[in-house]
Write an enzyme that holds these catalytic residues in place. Structure first.
Site, PDB file in Angstrom:
ATOM      1  N   ARG A 155      81.134  86.113  11.439  1.00 29.54           N
ATOM      2  CA  ARG A 155      80.193  87.127  11.910  1.00 29.54           C
ATOM      3  C   ARG A 155      80.454  88.376  11.095  1.00 29.54           C
ATOM      4  O   ARG A 155      81.525  88.966  11.192  1.00 29.54           O
ATOM      5  CB  ARG A 155      80.396  87.438  13.399  1.00 29.54           C
ATOM      6  CG  ARG A 155      80.128  86.292  14.334  1.00 29.54           C
ATOM      7  CD  ARG A 155      80.321  86.723  15.792  1.00 29.54           C
ATOM      8  NE  ARG A 155      80.143  85.612  16.697  1.00 29.54           N
ATOM      9  CZ  ARG A 155      81.098  84.753  17.042  1.00 29.54           C
ATOM     10  NH1 ARG A 155      82.317  84.907  16.542  1.00 29.54           N
ATOM     11  NH2 ARG A 155      80.860  83.765  17.870  1.00 29.54           N
ATOM     12  N   GLU A 176      80.250  78.338   9.524  1.00 32.09           N
ATOM     13  CA  GLU A 176      79.071  78.739  10.304  1.00 32.09           C
ATOM     14  C   GLU A 176      78.887  80.244  10.182  1.00 32.09           C
ATOM     15  O   GLU A 176      79.838  81.001  10.359  1.00 32.09           O
ATOM     16  CB  GLU A 176      79.288  78.332  11.760  1.00 32.09           C
ATOM     17  CG  GLU A 176      78.456  79.061  12.776  1.00 32.09           C
ATOM     18  CD  GLU A 176      79.053  79.003  14.178  1.00 32.09           C
ATOM     19  OE1 GLU A 176      78.671  79.849  15.012  1.00 32.09           O
ATOM     20  OE2 GLU A 176      79.892  78.133  14.455  1.00 32.09           O
ATOM     21  N   THR A 179      74.883  80.823  16.805  1.00 29.84           N
ATOM     22  CA  THR A 179      74.096  81.629  17.740  1.00 29.84           C
ATOM     23  C   THR A 179      72.608  81.317  17.589  1.00 29.84           C
ATOM     24  O   THR A 179      71.755  82.202  17.598  1.00 29.84           O
ATOM     25  CB  THR A 179      74.355  83.140  17.567  1.00 29.84           C
ATOM     26  OG1 THR A 179      75.736  83.363  17.246  1.00 29.84           O
ATOM     27  CG2 THR A 179      74.075  83.885  18.874  1.00 29.84           C
ATOM     28  N   LYS A 217      80.389  72.060  21.883  1.00 28.58           N
ATOM     29  CA  LYS A 217      81.287  73.192  21.641  1.00 28.58           C
ATOM     30  C   LYS A 217      81.769  73.705  22.991  1.00 28.58           C
ATOM     31  O   LYS A 217      80.992  74.296  23.746  1.00 28.58           O
ATOM     32  CB  LYS A 217      80.543  74.299  20.879  1.00 28.58           C
ATOM     33  CG  LYS A 217      81.385  75.541  20.640  1.00 28.58           C
ATOM     34  CD  LYS A 217      80.614  76.606  19.863  1.00 28.58           C
ATOM     35  CE  LYS A 217      79.773  77.467  20.766  1.00 28.58           C
ATOM     36  NZ  LYS A 217      79.207  78.634  20.046  1.00 28.58           N
ATOM     37  N   GLY A 274      88.709  82.191  20.841  1.00 28.75           N
ATOM     38  CA  GLY A 274      90.121  82.549  20.946  1.00 28.75           C
ATOM     39  C   GLY A 274      91.073  81.485  20.455  1.00 28.75           C
ATOM     40  O   GLY A 274      92.169  81.338  20.991  1.00 28.75           O
ATOM     41  N   GLY A 304      87.298  81.803  14.857  1.00 27.31           N
ATOM     42  CA  GLY A 304      86.445  82.900  14.426  1.00 27.31           C
ATOM     43  C   GLY A 304      87.283  84.122  14.127  1.00 27.31           C
ATOM     44  O   GLY A 304      87.838  84.251  13.041  1.00 27.31           O
TER      45      GLY A 304
END
Length: 204
Positions: free
Chosen positions: A6, A29, A58, A117, A146, A166
């Site tokens: 992100r 991703e 997303t 997921k 996390g 992430g």
């Protein structure tokens, strides 16, 4: 592993994603919450090493599915059971559907998800994954949310097909145009852990 990026811009997200792929990650991703995410997906797809796959995260709507496929996404990831799951299946693109409860797991698979997921995995931890796998032993789960190095090992031990790091992998600096050297080191740490797990699993 699926690395989740992100960024504060599509340019920064693409740079971080390509660095991860250069280090050995094969599934990355880009979240659609990233500005110009579709441009980033197109750039990554054009420059990815052979054998690498770029996905969109997303992904919530039918329009999102169409947009990311047009940009070159090779799989989609959702945060919940939403219309994009069924549309992605209809478009014959692999769908990683976000689910937390048993009802959501069942709904995701019923709507054509390729993988589930477990999100946010940190809410229940590895033992919650084990509890879900008891009634759903054939469902392929990916733990997301996390997932640091310690957690990754625990999820694999309890049957997760993969994990989706992430923040613990990408960090804030790399996705905002900062130094990519620490990102590359974290990527090597995750990949080394995965190799050790695979080697240990292969022993009789």
């Amino acid at each position: 592993m699926i690395a989740i990026v992100r960024g504060t811009s599509g340019k920064f997200a693409a740079a971080a994603a390509l660095a991860l792929m250069e280090e050995g990650f094969r599934y990355v991703e880009v979240a659609l919450t990233t500005p110009d995410a579709t441009s980033a997906i197109a750039e990554i797809r054009a420059n990815a090493p052979p054998g690498s796959l770029v996905g969109a995260g997303t992904v919530l709507t039918v329009g999102n599915v169409k947009d990311v496929i047009a940009a070159g996404a090779q799989f989609i990831v959702t945060p919940a059971i939403c219309e994009s799951v069924r549309e992605g299946a209809r478009q014959d693109i692999p769908v990683v559907a976000g689910a937390l409860t048993p009802s959501e797991v069942h709904a995701g698979m019923s709507q054509g998800a390729t993988l589930i997921k477990l999100f946010p995995a940190s809410l229940g931890g590895p033992n919650y994954l084990k509890a879900l796998r008891d009634p759903f032993p054939t469902v392929p789960f990916i733990a997301v949310g996390g997932v640091g190095l310690t957690e990754a090992q625990s999820y694999w031990n309890l049957g997760a097909l993969a994990v989706g790091p992430g923040g613990p992998l990408v960090g804030n600096a790399a996705s905002s145009g900062g130094d990519l050297v620490p990102l590359r080191q974290r990527a090597r740490d995750y990949l080394a852990l995965a190799r050790r797990f695979q080697e240990a699993s292969a022993r009789p």
